[in-house]
Design an enzyme around this catalytic site. Sequence first.
Site, PDB file in Angstrom:
ATOM      1  CD  GLU A  83      -2.986   1.069   2.285  1.00  0.00           C
ATOM      2  OE1 GLU A  83      -2.960   0.189   3.081  1.00  0.00           O
ATOM      3  OE2 GLU A  83      -3.923   2.046   2.073  1.00  0.00           O
ATOM      4  CE  LYS A 262      -6.357  -0.523   5.493  1.00  0.00           C
ATOM      5  NZ  LYS A 262      -5.261   0.275   4.740  1.00  0.00           N
ATOM      6  CG  ASP A 278       0.020 -16.651  12.072  1.00  0.00           C
ATOM      7  OD1 ASP A 278      -0.789 -15.964  11.533  1.00  0.00           O
ATOM      8  OD2 ASP A 278      -0.421 -17.696  12.439  1.00  0.00           O
ATOM      9  CG  HIS A 377      -3.276   7.572   0.327  1.00  0.00           C
ATOM     10  ND1 HIS A 377      -2.507   6.434   0.750  1.00  0.00           N
ATOM     11  CD2 HIS A 377      -4.347   7.078  -0.226  1.00  0.00           C
ATOM     12  CE1 HIS A 377      -3.118   5.077   0.243  1.00  0.00           C
ATOM     13  NE2 HIS A 377      -4.082   5.425  -0.094  1.00  0.00           N
TER      14      HIS A 377
HETATM   15  P1  HMG Z   1       4.584  15.518   4.287  1.00  0.00           P
HETATM   16  O1  HMG Z   1       4.534  16.373   5.362  1.00  0.00           O
HETATM   17  O2  HMG Z   1       4.185  16.052   2.698  1.00  0.00           O
HETATM   18  O3  HMG Z   1       6.067  14.748   4.286  1.00  0.00           O
HETATM   19  O4  HMG Z   1       3.638  14.238   4.576  1.00  0.00           O
HETATM   20  P2  HMG Z   1       7.299  15.703   3.646  1.00  0.00           P
HETATM   21  O5  HMG Z   1       7.368  15.388   2.257  1.00  0.00           O
HETATM   22  O6  HMG Z   1       7.531  16.872   4.387  1.00  0.00           O
HETATM   23  O7  HMG Z   1       8.641  14.501   4.336  1.00  0.00           O
HETATM   24  C1  HMG Z   1       8.570  14.200   5.735  1.00  0.00           C
HETATM   25  C2  HMG Z   1       9.071  12.854   6.085  1.00  0.00           C
HETATM   26  O8  HMG Z   1       7.987  12.167   5.806  1.00  0.00           O
HETATM   27  C3  HMG Z   1      10.373  12.504   5.139  1.00  0.00           C
HETATM   28  O9  HMG Z   1      11.396  12.981   5.580  1.00  0.00           O
HETATM   29  C4  HMG Z   1      10.086  10.953   5.383  1.00  0.00           C
HETATM   30  O10 HMG Z   1      10.607  10.465   6.423  1.00  0.00           O
HETATM   31  C5  HMG Z   1       8.740  10.995   5.195  1.00  0.00           C
HETATM   32  P3  HMG Z   1      13.009  13.151   4.766  1.00  0.00           P
HETATM   33  O11 HMG Z   1      13.239  11.750   4.338  1.00  0.00           O
HETATM   34  O12 HMG Z   1      12.519  13.924   3.542  1.00  0.00           O
HETATM   35  O13 HMG Z   1      13.878  13.733   5.707  1.00  0.00           O
HETATM   36  N1  HMG Z   1       8.334  10.694   3.733  1.00  0.00           N
HETATM   37  C6  HMG Z   1       8.728   9.725   2.973  1.00  0.00           C
HETATM   38  N2  HMG Z   1       9.338   8.746   3.192  1.00  0.00           N
HETATM   39  C7  HMG Z   1       9.481   7.707   1.934  1.00  0.00           C
HETATM   40  N3  HMG Z   1       9.162   8.095   0.921  1.00  0.00           N
HETATM   41  C8  HMG Z   1       8.056   8.953   0.544  1.00  0.00           C
HETATM   42  C9  HMG Z   1       8.101  10.001   1.704  1.00  0.00           C
HETATM   43  N4  HMG Z   1       7.279  11.214   1.696  1.00  0.00           N
HETATM   44  C10 HMG Z   1       7.697  11.503   3.214  1.00  0.00           C
HETATM   45  N5  HMG Z   1       7.875   9.516  -0.504  1.00  0.00           N
HETATM   46  C11 HMG Z   1       3.054  11.980   4.308  1.00  0.00           C
HETATM   47  C12 HMG Z   1       3.612  13.349   3.677  1.00  0.00           C
HETATM   48  C13 HMG Z   1       2.461  11.080   3.198  1.00  0.00           C
HETATM   49  C14 HMG Z   1       4.179  11.530   5.351  1.00  0.00           C
HETATM   50  C15 HMG Z   1       1.867  12.508   5.392  1.00  0.00           C
HETATM   51  O14 HMG Z   1       0.687  12.905   4.513  1.00  0.00           O
HETATM   52  C16 HMG Z   1       1.069  11.446   5.967  1.00  0.00           C
HETATM   53  O15 HMG Z   1       1.612  10.979   6.933  1.00  0.00           O
HETATM   54  N6  HMG Z   1      -0.058  10.884   5.584  1.00  0.00           N
HETATM   55  C17 HMG Z   1      -0.912   9.702   6.194  1.00  0.00           C
HETATM   56  C18 HMG Z   1      -0.745   8.718   5.002  1.00  0.00           C
HETATM   57  C19 HMG Z   1      -1.330   7.508   5.722  1.00  0.00           C
HETATM   58  O16 HMG Z   1      -1.705   7.163   6.756  1.00  0.00           O
HETATM   59  N7  HMG Z   1      -1.105   6.293   4.780  1.00  0.00           N
HETATM   60  C20 HMG Z   1      -1.749   5.077   5.068  1.00  0.00           C
HETATM   61  C21 HMG Z   1      -2.736   4.686   4.033  1.00  0.00           C
HETATM   62  S1  HMG Z   1      -4.252   5.603   4.397  1.00  0.00           S
HETATM   63  C22 HMG Z   1      -5.057   4.105   5.257  1.00  0.00           C
HETATM   64  O17 HMG Z   1      -5.167   2.940   4.875  1.00  0.00           O
HETATM   65  C23 HMG Z   1      -5.336   4.346   6.876  1.00  0.00           C
HETATM   66  C24 HMG Z   1      -6.511   5.317   7.300  1.00  0.00           C
HETATM   67  O18 HMG Z   1      -7.720   5.192   6.601  1.00  0.00           O
HETATM   68  C25 HMG Z   1      -6.325   5.026   8.886  1.00  0.00           C
HETATM   69  C26 HMG Z   1      -7.353   5.975   9.523  1.00  0.00           C
HETATM   70  O19 HMG Z   1      -8.377   6.305   9.043  1.00  0.00           O
HETATM   71  O20 HMG Z   1      -7.022   6.204  10.816  1.00  0.00           O
HETATM   72  C27 HMG Z   1      -5.887   6.656   7.054  1.00  0.00           C
END
Ligand code: HMG
Length: 425
Positions: A83, A262, A278, A377
């Site tokens: 994901e 989730k 597991d 996301h």
């Molecule tokens: P941002 O503020 O745009 O991040 O957040 P950034 O570009 O400023 O980067 C900050 C740091 O985040 C990076 O530091 C990395 O550590 C990491 P750096 O390496 O630059 O010094 N980072 C990454 N690491 C690897 N690859 C990348 C990357 N981008 C940032 N491409 C971020 C962006 C996506 C982190 C933020 O918007 C976020 O945390 N969003 C939440 C996303 C999420 O939870 N996804 C899970 C899937 S959705 C789901 O299934 C669950 C849910 O429904 C659960 C719920 O409802 O409770 C959401």
Amino acid sequence: MDKKTINWAGFSKKTPKERAIFLERLDLSADSVATLEQEKLLPLDIANQMVENVVTRQALPFSVVPDVLVDGKVYQVPFVTEEPSVVAAASFASKIIKRSGGFKTHQDKRQMIGQVALYDVDNKAQATRAILAKREELLNLANSAYPSIVKRGGGACELIVEEKGDFLIVYLSVDTKEAMGANMVNTMMEALVPTLEALSGGKSLMAILSNYATQSLVTSTCQIPLRYLSRKPDEAEQLAHKMALASQLAQVDPYRASTHNKGIFNGIDAVVLATGNDWRAIEAAGHTYASRKGSYQGLSTWSYNSSTKMLEGTLTLPTPIATKGGSIGLNPSTRLAHDLLGQPKATTLAAIITSIGLAQNFAALKALTSTGIQAGHMKLQAKSLALLAGAAESEVAPLVKELIKQPTMNLAVAKQLLEHVRQAD
Ligand code: HMG
């Protein structure tokens, strides 16, 4: 190289090959290096020994969430997930939590539970007394069925009896040390059956491990200063309040609790899978624990402490994780995962995994209560769409740039935009 001196900044910007070379700075075995270099992956003949009717192997992305601080020690955490944004979110949260002092964890014990369900017991009170009177003999009998665990310092340690509906159920607690212990516990439970039937006058319906591992509870906590939520103090305080409200919502609404949990399992499953554990067992235990008060609730809680100005998070989860047994030693990628983590003990791995669940939840709640989930996301989802649309490596970045400007992002839109990107070249 001293692991503490490694600077992980920019790890996410590297290519997979560059990341693999970077990881070789850790004290990895020659086997792990070969796996990183793609030379040593799961062989078909080993896969064919692991399960039945094998035809090939399924590959999934293997990532690393760097620099996760748990109980004063830093770990490079292997993630296996399909994901997008899960690894980014866990990395983002772990970075903030490390700056805040890291995760602190607690576990009282690490034992598995087995059960023998007896039925047709005429006098349950009398049967209970008869079984409890032979408690020591029954523990010895269980241990003699699996003597190798006793040699390792573990074994059966507690036996209780409970009446539930038509059943008289005998529960056995077993210290399974580094193993998950399903085979060990099942062997012990089956060995107890003839004696339990004789003592109770009833019949055994089944003898089996319970995945509801309430004697393997792990709690992870963290405290995050407001300044890490936003540079603007008012905005940060508002966000902390909203994240605390989000955790309350997951306590009162099972529809939200399901999604909340989730999100926690996004991270937990990824590490459980990477380390050869597991994940169905960990999921089953977690969801049962989430229902322990009579309705399904969020597993984590967040609160804002206005006197310390900290956002405080807690996650408690049954985490019966293993470092030995099952397929753990068979799959080279699993061996790499344990090597990256520094070959932790089962209890340490459980502490890391529970902490990752809390990190994942922090990132999701922060996004949900501020920008919304789609911003972060979908930016990463766009990469998958670009690849699905047929973009070559050099076309992915320009196509993602165009895709995230669109009001609707889907495969048809991605294919259309790919044509534009190609024409513009
Ligand atoms: P941002 O503020 O745009 O991040 O957040 P950034 O570009 O400023 O980067 C900050 C740091 O985040 C990076 O530091 C990395 O550590 C990491 P750096 O390496 O630059 O010094 N980072 C990454 N690491 C690897 N690859 C990348 C990357 N981008 C940032 N491409 C971020 C962006 C996506 C982190 C933020 O918007 C976020 O945390 N969003 C939440 C996303 C999420 O939870 N996804 C899970 C899937 S959705 C789901 O299934 C669950 C849910 O429904 C659960 C719920 O409802 O409770 C959401």
